[in-house]
Scaffold this active site. Sequence first.
Site, mmCIF file in Angstrom:
data_model
loop_
_atom_site.group_PDB
_atom_site.id
_atom_site.type_symbol
_atom_site.label_atom_id
_atom_site.label_comp_id
_atom_site.label_asym_id
_atom_site.label_seq_id
_atom_site.Cartn_x
_atom_site.Cartn_y
_atom_site.Cartn_z
ATOM 1 N N GLU A 189 0.400 -0.650 0.103
ATOM 2 C CA GLU A 189 -0.081 -0.323 -0.602
ATOM 3 C C GLU A 189 0.625 1.325 0.037
ATOM 4 O OE1 GLU A 189 -4.602 -1.525 2.007
ATOM 5 O OE2 GLU A 189 -2.557 -0.505 3.531
ATOM 6 N N GLU A 380 -5.264 -7.917 -0.946
ATOM 7 C CA GLU A 380 -6.366 -8.133 0.454
ATOM 8 C C GLU A 380 -7.383 -7.533 0.806
ATOM 9 O OE1 GLU A 380 -4.515 -5.251 2.983
ATOM 10 O OE2 GLU A 380 -2.154 -5.607 2.594
#
Length: 482
Positions: A189, A380
């Site tokens: 991320e 995710e």
Amino acid sequence: MSHEFPKGFLWGGATSAAQVEGGFAEGGRGPSHLDYLQYRAPSQRQGRSLMQITEEEYWDNKKHADQRNLAFRRGSDFVHHVEEDIRYFGEMGFKTYRMSISWSRLFPTGTESEPLAEGVAFYHQVFQTCHRYGIEPLVTMIHYDIPAYLTETLNGWENPKVIDYFLRYARFLIDEYKQEVKYWLTFNEINMICWSPYLGGGMFVEKSRRNRLSCIHQALHHQFIASALTVSYAHETAPGLMMGNMTQRSQFYPLTCKPDDVLLTLKSDQFNLFFNDVMVFGEYPYFIKKYYADHDIHINPVENFEAILKAGTVDFISFSYYFTSVVNSELQEPVENFVKQQKNPYLKDSEWGWTIDPTGLRIALNQLYDRYHKPCFVTENGLGARDEISPDGKIHDAYRIAYLRDHIRAMQEAIEDGVELLGYTIWGCLDLVSMSDIQMSKRYGMIYVDADDEGNGTYRRRKKDSFDWYKKVIASNGSDLD
């Protein structure tokens, strides 16, 4: 419509070292900057995110570490349950296990010339255990956490010296583990640095001589360079590896069809995609250059950065997907605020206020594949919820099964749309310390870990109902979701 996923589809689960490993200071491991984030009950947070911390708070937590609830030091005690946990993953039928490596478990301060032997052996053990159960590791080199020493002495990723320290670490990983790990992500991320500079960059913006946005984007520039150089090294030295990077994907909807709402949605989406643009196309897009000019953002680029970025582009797109956001131009929120959500009247929320939107995942996959023409990987996705042990000793998490079922169906539909999808790893397949709330009671896993927010418990593992359900899904390659 065919309900089966492509042959070789990589079903699995995901965790991160900071949230699952535990074993703080074992084997010479150095402290991570996440080891000083403190859990606070909701009544004590004063409306602040627990992932945003000042330098003063950092040093106070370090000084009083023994009296503070520093949950990332405990994790889920994976370091002492490696065989058991991976055996459970194998029983579910995992084809891949997405995990990360703790930089400070190998290089305690990040500056050492040689890694710790015990740390090196530990990750060999993890990878070899995975392979015994037919599981291909998918390894993130840095899932936020960096050695705390680099935060304290260099202000983290703001300092270009961290590029060289990271490259020493990353090249060691490739050289040491390339026979055991095929799939790699350089950063987790990477866009989250814009929301929490401490979390994503290990730095204190108030310590910088630059203005806030210049500090953030200087650090981000260094991460882009570090990622590209790592990808280039892997392609040159181990051409069989698949190299990716990861973003948090926020899918945006305009509140209305008012042109101002639509325009701000476009601008917000451009900003969220900018990170992938750099890593896939190898260049800064035109709109971010204007954003820099409009916001007085100045960075000192690394020498020859254009060629470095162009040479180190990734092989696949990976992203986390949890919720969608509504854009309201009247609120005049900055386009880089992709974490805060507006209420969507057409969607339900999780207990933690995250919108549940499977269709948004289908939209995200289509947009990403349409823009980049590279394979996608959902690394995710999952539902954080409070799980209760019933009188029969079981955990009946039908709500999690429903959430996952709907998102898997959305992926099926995206594949039918023509999207090339490599795999799907459910976040927190094993209960772990939540990153957003630094607590165990926000549970994601199909495997329950007996520990509470204060670290009390036996850390015993037990299956939830979702365990057997996901086992069936994998065995049928996604054709049986009942």
